[in-house]
Design an enzyme around this catalytic site. Structure first.
Site, PDB file in Angstrom:
ATOM      1  N   TYR A  95       0.868   3.429   2.258  1.00  0.00           N
ATOM      2  CA  TYR A  95       1.380   3.499   3.626  1.00  0.00           C
ATOM      3  C   TYR A  95       2.634   2.651   3.765  1.00  0.00           C
ATOM      4  O   TYR A  95       3.663   3.116   4.278  1.00  0.00           O
ATOM      5  CB  TYR A  95       0.315   3.036   4.620  1.00  0.00           C
ATOM      6  CG  TYR A  95       0.897   2.507   5.909  1.00  0.00           C
ATOM      7  CD1 TYR A  95       1.482   3.361   6.832  1.00  0.00           C
ATOM      8  CD2 TYR A  95       0.888   1.137   6.192  1.00  0.00           C
ATOM      9  CE1 TYR A  95       2.030   2.876   8.010  1.00  0.00           C
ATOM     10  CE2 TYR A  95       1.440   0.651   7.361  1.00  0.00           C
ATOM     11  CZ  TYR A  95       2.007   1.513   8.270  1.00  0.00           C
ATOM     12  OH  TYR A  95       2.559   1.033   9.417  1.00  0.00           O
ATOM     13  N   SER A 114       0.854  -1.187   0.000  1.00  0.00           N
ATOM     14  CA  SER A 114       0.000   0.000   0.000  1.00  0.00           C
ATOM     15  C   SER A 114       0.888   1.234   0.000  1.00  0.00           C
ATOM     16  O   SER A 114       2.100   1.143   0.218  1.00  0.00           O
ATOM     17  CB  SER A 114      -0.909   0.018   1.232  1.00  0.00           C
ATOM     18  OG  SER A 114      -0.160   0.324   2.406  1.00  0.00           O
TER      19      SER A 114
END
Length: 383
Positions: A181, A179
């Site tokens: 993140y 992701s």
């Protein structure tokens, strides 16, 4: 020792700040309170009622006589960060001050950019501040096991020794983040590694698994010290989310086949791992990586364990396999090493029926605070 906990108002940061304070460390908390703002933005709330950081710190001092300094501001603001470090003069910095949700980072372009700027720029600012004024300070940085992805070989602790065309070298372990993140955490690791190599800084990267639980010795002392417990589809982690779903009679939300295997650990082990890293600092110029988890479970196994424990308590618990909103392998090999923290003295709290009972009873206690509109995932990787 003086320890500055960046992100000390958050789930792991608050528990860590109290734990260290209780053990005689001189603790400061630096936090921008942006996590509370994101709750307002998403229209979600923690299961547990959380007091303001000022009231929490005051209650801690009233109960224990121990003072925690508070610095409110954003580490992406270098002037504020530098001023705070010079005022507090930490010997160790524990860095939890990052946007930590994969779904949040995948909402849209704005949230991806926000995540990358907050995490990467904030960490870079810390590194430059350390270089310029605190070169002997030890950075203990929260990483994530998600940096590694799910390779079809054993996952080592940060580094891997390989042979290629007759030559041999030890290199940073390859990263396969899942992701925006997790990508930001990989960038952090690379930047910290580089800073240690060229500036002689010392840092420990704690590649943490999925944390569960809410109570530590300190957060359980008083209602006002209680930790947050997220259950929504953006910030809620798997086991905490399943326990809350079981408590309100909502089917457990298993994404896809449920074969996704990850490392897990109790919040009580999180705080102990941080202390072990602080008490046994990296050497000057060393970027040290510890894989911070105690057990491996698949998501499906966790759901089955919660279902069994919930049924034993008289709850009717069902399991639903949802279409997976993420792009990830749902059945895969996963064998990760985690020997470093154990060798330093970590005595793990393993997931047991008793702990599941405690989590479920805790969720039942606060079930009236659950907003069922936020149970199901709303963010997809496919857009």
């Amino acid at each position: 020792m003086k320890v500055l906990v960046i992100g000390g108002d958050g789930y792991c940061g608050w528990a860590t700040a109290l734990y260290l304070s209780n053990r005689g460390y001189e603790v400061g908390i630096l936090d921008s309170m942006v996590r509370r703002h994101w709750d307002l933005e998403l229209g979600v709330d923690t299961l547990t009622p959380i007091a303001t950081i000022q009231h929490r710190i005051q209650r801690w001092q009233d109960l224990t006589g121990k003072k925690i300094d508070l610095f409110v501001g954003d580490i992406t603001n270098y002037d504020f960060l530098s001023k705070t470090l010079h005022q507090f003069e930490p010997e160790a910095i524990v860095h939890f001050g990052e946007q930590r949700s994969a779904p949040f980072s995948m909402i849209d372009r704005e949230h991806a950019v926000l995540t990358q700027v907050n995490n990467v720029v904030g960490t870079l600012n810390i590194l430059y501040a350390m270089r310029d004024s605190f070169p002997d300070c030890h950075l203990v940085k929260l990483g994530t096991m998600g940096e590694y992805g799910t390779p079809n070989i054993d996952i080592e602790e940060g580094y891997i020794t390989i042979e290629h065309n007759g030559r041999k070298d030890t290199l940073p372990y390859p990263k396969q983040p899942g992701s925006m993140y997790h990508l930001s955490k990989v960038h952090d690791s690379h930047n910290i590694h580089f800073a240690c190599k060229i500036w002689g800084l010392r840092a420990t990267d704690l590649n943490q698994g999925v944390v569960y639980g809410v109570l530590t010795e300190e957060t359980g002392m008083d209602e006002m010290l209680i930790n947050r417990l997220d259950y929504d589809g953006v910030f809620g982690t798997a086991l905490n989310r399943f326990c809350i779903q079981a408590a309100i009679g909502h089917p457990l939300t298993v994404y896809g086949k449920g074969g996704q295997t990850r490392g897990f650990l109790d919040i009580r082990d999180t705080v102990r791992c941080v202390e072990l890293a602080i008490a046994n600092p990296a050497n000057s110029g060393e970027f040290r990586v510890f894989n911070q988890f105690t057990e491996l479970f698949s998501v499906g196994d966790l759901a089955a364990m919660v279902q069994k424990a919930g049924n034993a308590l008289g709850l009717k618990v069902e399991v639903n396999n949802l279409d997976n909103p993420r792009i990830e392998r749902e059945e895969h090999y996963f064998n990760a090493k985690n020997t470093s923290l154990l060798s330093l003295g970590l005595q793990p709290h393993f997931l047991s029926e008793a702990l599941l009972d405690s989590l479920l009873n805790f969720a039942v206690k606060y079930q009236d605070r659950v907003d069922k509109k936020h149970i199901l995932p709303k963010v997809t990787w496919r857009r």
